[in-house]
Design a protein around this motif. Structure first.
Motif, PDB file in Angstrom:
ATOM      1  N   VAL A  11       0.835  -1.209   0.000  1.00 21.76           N
ATOM      2  CA  VAL A  11       0.000   0.000   0.000  1.00 21.76           C
ATOM      3  C   VAL A  11       0.870   1.260   0.000  1.00 21.76           C
ATOM      4  O   VAL A  11       0.754   2.116  -0.878  1.00 21.76           O
ATOM      5  CB  VAL A  11      -0.934   0.000   1.238  1.00 21.76           C
ATOM      6  N   LEU A  12       1.755   1.374   0.971  1.00 23.19           N
ATOM      7  CA  LEU A  12       2.522   2.609   1.099  1.00 23.19           C
ATOM      8  C   LEU A  12       3.710   2.650   0.155  1.00 23.19           C
ATOM      9  O   LEU A  12       3.986   3.682  -0.460  1.00 23.19           O
ATOM     10  CB  LEU A  12       2.982   2.806   2.552  1.00 23.19           C
ATOM     11  N   ASP A  31      10.719  -5.651  -4.552  1.00 25.93           N
ATOM     12  CA  ASP A  31       9.923  -6.532  -3.688  1.00 25.93           C
ATOM     13  C   ASP A  31      10.480  -7.941  -3.828  1.00 25.93           C
ATOM     14  O   ASP A  31      11.403  -8.178  -4.608  1.00 25.93           O
ATOM     15  CB  ASP A  31       8.426  -6.449  -4.025  1.00 25.93           C
ATOM     16  N   GLU A  92       5.223  -4.365   9.011  1.00 26.92           N
ATOM     17  CA  GLU A  92       5.531  -3.772  10.321  1.00 26.92           C
ATOM     18  C   GLU A  92       5.886  -4.862  11.337  1.00 26.92           C
ATOM     19  O   GLU A  92       5.190  -5.073  12.327  1.00 26.92           O
ATOM     20  CB  GLU A  92       4.295  -2.954  10.773  1.00 26.92           C
ATOM     21  N   LYS A  97      12.006  -6.076   9.307  1.00 28.33           N
ATOM     22  CA  LYS A  97      12.684  -4.792   9.047  1.00 28.33           C
ATOM     23  C   LYS A  97      14.191  -4.944   9.276  1.00 28.33           C
ATOM     24  O   LYS A  97      14.991  -4.486   8.458  1.00 28.33           O
ATOM     25  CB  LYS A  97      12.164  -3.705   9.996  1.00 28.33           C
ATOM     26  N   SER A 119       5.439   2.774  11.093  1.00 31.08           N
ATOM     27  CA  SER A 119       4.483   3.589  11.856  1.00 31.08           C
ATOM     28  C   SER A 119       4.684   3.473  13.351  1.00 31.08           C
ATOM     29  O   SER A 119       4.399   4.411  14.082  1.00 31.08           O
ATOM     30  CB  SER A 119       3.052   3.151  11.541  1.00 31.08           C
TER      31      SER A 119
HETATM   32  P1  NAD Z   1       1.788  -3.903   2.875  1.00 31.16           P
HETATM   33  O1  NAD Z   1       1.566  -5.199   3.549  1.00 31.16           O
HETATM   34  O2  NAD Z   1       0.724  -3.342   1.999  1.00 31.16           O
HETATM   35  O3  NAD Z   1       3.128  -4.014   1.977  1.00 31.16           O
HETATM   36  C1  NAD Z   1       4.310  -4.634   2.401  1.00 31.16           C
HETATM   37  C2  NAD Z   1       5.133  -5.027   1.184  1.00 31.16           C
HETATM   38  O4  NAD Z   1       6.402  -5.502   1.617  1.00 31.16           O
HETATM   39  C3  NAD Z   1       4.500  -6.158   0.360  1.00 31.16           C
HETATM   40  O5  NAD Z   1       4.536  -5.799  -1.006  1.00 31.16           O
HETATM   41  C4  NAD Z   1       5.406  -7.353   0.638  1.00 31.16           C
HETATM   42  O6  NAD Z   1       5.514  -8.242  -0.471  1.00 31.16           O
HETATM   43  C5  NAD Z   1       6.727  -6.667   0.893  1.00 31.16           C
HETATM   44  N1  NAD Z   1       7.686  -7.445   1.652  1.00 31.16           N
HETATM   45  C6  NAD Z   1       7.482  -8.378   2.598  1.00 31.16           C
HETATM   46  N2  NAD Z   1       8.651  -8.807   3.091  1.00 31.16           N
HETATM   47  C7  NAD Z   1       9.596  -8.133   2.422  1.00 31.16           C
HETATM   48  C8  NAD Z   1      11.005  -8.157   2.451  1.00 31.16           C
HETATM   49  N3  NAD Z   1      11.679  -8.947   3.294  1.00 31.16           N
HETATM   50  N4  NAD Z   1      11.685  -7.338   1.609  1.00 31.16           N
HETATM   51  C9  NAD Z   1      11.009  -6.515   0.768  1.00 31.16           C
HETATM   52  N5  NAD Z   1       9.669  -6.461   0.686  1.00 31.16           N
HETATM   53  C10 NAD Z   1       8.995  -7.268   1.502  1.00 31.16           C
HETATM   54  O7  NAD Z   1       2.185  -2.873   4.019  1.00 31.16           O
HETATM   55  P2  NAD Z   1       1.969  -1.275   4.080  1.00 31.16           P
HETATM   56  O8  NAD Z   1       0.630  -0.963   4.586  1.00 31.16           O
HETATM   57  O9  NAD Z   1       2.435  -0.693   2.781  1.00 31.16           O
HETATM   58  O10 NAD Z   1       3.000  -0.917   5.254  1.00 31.16           O
HETATM   59  C11 NAD Z   1       4.388  -0.900   5.018  1.00 31.16           C
HETATM   60  C12 NAD Z   1       5.054  -0.018   6.043  1.00 31.16           C
HETATM   61  O11 NAD Z   1       4.523   1.290   5.942  1.00 31.16           O
HETATM   62  C13 NAD Z   1       4.841  -0.459   7.492  1.00 31.16           C
HETATM   63  O12 NAD Z   1       6.012  -0.225   8.223  1.00 31.16           O
HETATM   64  C14 NAD Z   1       3.732   0.450   7.972  1.00 31.16           C
HETATM   65  O13 NAD Z   1       3.829   0.704   9.368  1.00 31.16           O
HETATM   66  C15 NAD Z   1       4.053   1.715   7.216  1.00 31.16           C
HETATM   67  N6  NAD Z   1       2.903   2.624   7.039  1.00 31.16           N
HETATM   68  C16 NAD Z   1       1.705   2.154   6.587  1.00 31.16           C
HETATM   69  C17 NAD Z   1       0.627   3.031   6.439  1.00 31.16           C
HETATM   70  C18 NAD Z   1      -0.710   2.556   5.917  1.00 31.16           C
HETATM   71  O14 NAD Z   1      -1.691   3.312   6.027  1.00 31.16           O
HETATM   72  N7  NAD Z   1      -0.809   1.367   5.334  1.00 31.16           N
HETATM   73  C19 NAD Z   1       0.797   4.403   6.753  1.00 31.16           C
HETATM   74  C20 NAD Z   1       2.049   4.860   7.190  1.00 31.16           C
HETATM   75  C21 NAD Z   1       3.100   3.951   7.326  1.00 31.16           C
END
Ligand code: NAD
Length: 282
Positions: A11-12, A31, A92, A97, A119
């Protein structure tokens, strides 16, 4: 910083990659597999109409030019080889991470600055795993980065101030409003304010003090704010509040989470994105 690598294209990560490319940066989207990266085409198709709707300067040509500046790679060494800045948006989970950053730290050029979009984790939870803690900090975006365009810039005690400045400048160049925090703060500024506010509203609802529309109206009129708390729930969507509150130490907030699940999520009332949540938008 002209070359950005984004780790994680969910998503982000997809939004950050698209926004940076839209503002003229060269972007590599990394990815785990090519199958996951193939879904980026759908992500761009999802984002394009939203940019056209929300940004007066957006045109189909500009959006296609942005996509042409994004290269996808599932080879981490290849993805990092030209990076000036890496922004990580993987799940997360602390261990994911730390593993990701330890690999990136070994592969990226020595000048590359590293930022996490986490986050809830603190930069100091991860910094040592990078092998370059002085170049590591957080750049925290909000969902819908093109219009909720805040960029919270937060180092840990050992972050070089030059890296903080460079990341804040980068954030501005890609259309964010950067805000520098002077110290580490769980939840940054936005969630330090938002979560207690939303918790208080949820308790007014649980105790049946007033209807949600009345609570929202009170907040809007009394503060001049455009949205009340339940309108904000509808913007955020029910999934994240449910997940957070289901793990709360406060039994009332766990009860609230169950209401979110039973009366909203299970009935498809996920928020504005689905046309209904606390309110009906159709
Ligand atoms: P998400 O689950 O939509 O996306 C995570 C992505 O990471 C996926 O495409 C997955 O395939 C990939 N992934 C998994 N393991 C991996 C690895 N080892 N190496 C590389 N890629 C890998 O998650 P999201 O909602 O995009 O959240 C991601 C980060 O952004 C989190 O830390 C979250 O706290 C932060 N965040 C999210 C939001 C929100 O509203 N969704 C807002 C602010 C911050």
């Amino acid at each position: 910083m002209e070359n950005l690598t984004v780790l994680g294209t969910g998503v982000l990560g997809s939004q950050i990659a698209f926004q940076a490319a839209y503002q003229g940066k060269e972007v590599v989207a990394y990815d785990l597999t090519d199958e996951i990266l193939a879904k980026l085409t759908d992500r761009w198709e999802y984002l394009k109409p939203l940019y056209l709707r929300d940004l007066p300067d957006a045109t189909p040509e500009k959006l296609d030019a942005a996509i042409s500046r994004i290269r996808a790679s599932s080879d981490l060494a290849d993805a990092l080889k030209d990076a000036d800045l890496v922004i990580e948006a993987v799940p997360e989970v602390l261990q994911i991470k730390r593993d990701t950053w330890s690999k990136a730290g070994a592969l990226a050029p020595s000048h590359t600055v590293f930022a996490t979009n986490s986050s809830t984790l603190l930069p100091s939870d991860i910094a040592d795993a990078t092998g370059r803690p002085e170049k590591f900090l957080a750049l925290h975006f909000a969902n819908e980065v093109w219009r909720q365009n805040i960029g919270e810039v937060m180092g840990h005690a050992g972050t070089d101030p030059q890296s903080v400045d460079a990341v804040a400048t980068f954030a501005e160049e890609i259309g964010m409003v950067p805000v520098k925090l002077k110290k580490e703060q769980p939840g940054y500024i936005v969630n330090s304010l938002l979560i207690p506010f939303m918790t208080a509203a949820s308790k007014l609802f649980l105790h049946d003090v007033a209807d949600v529309a009345e609570i929202d109206k009170t907040w809007r009129i009394a503060t001049g704010s455009p949205f009340g708390p339940f309108e904000i729930y509808d913007i955020i969507g029910m999934e994240t509040p449910y997940t957070l509150n289901a793990q709360s130490e406060d039994p009332e907030m766990r009860e609230f989470a169950q209401i979110l699940k039973r009366d909203f999520i299970d009935k498809g009332r996920m928020g504005r994105g689905t046309g209904k949540g606390f309110y009906d938008y159709e």
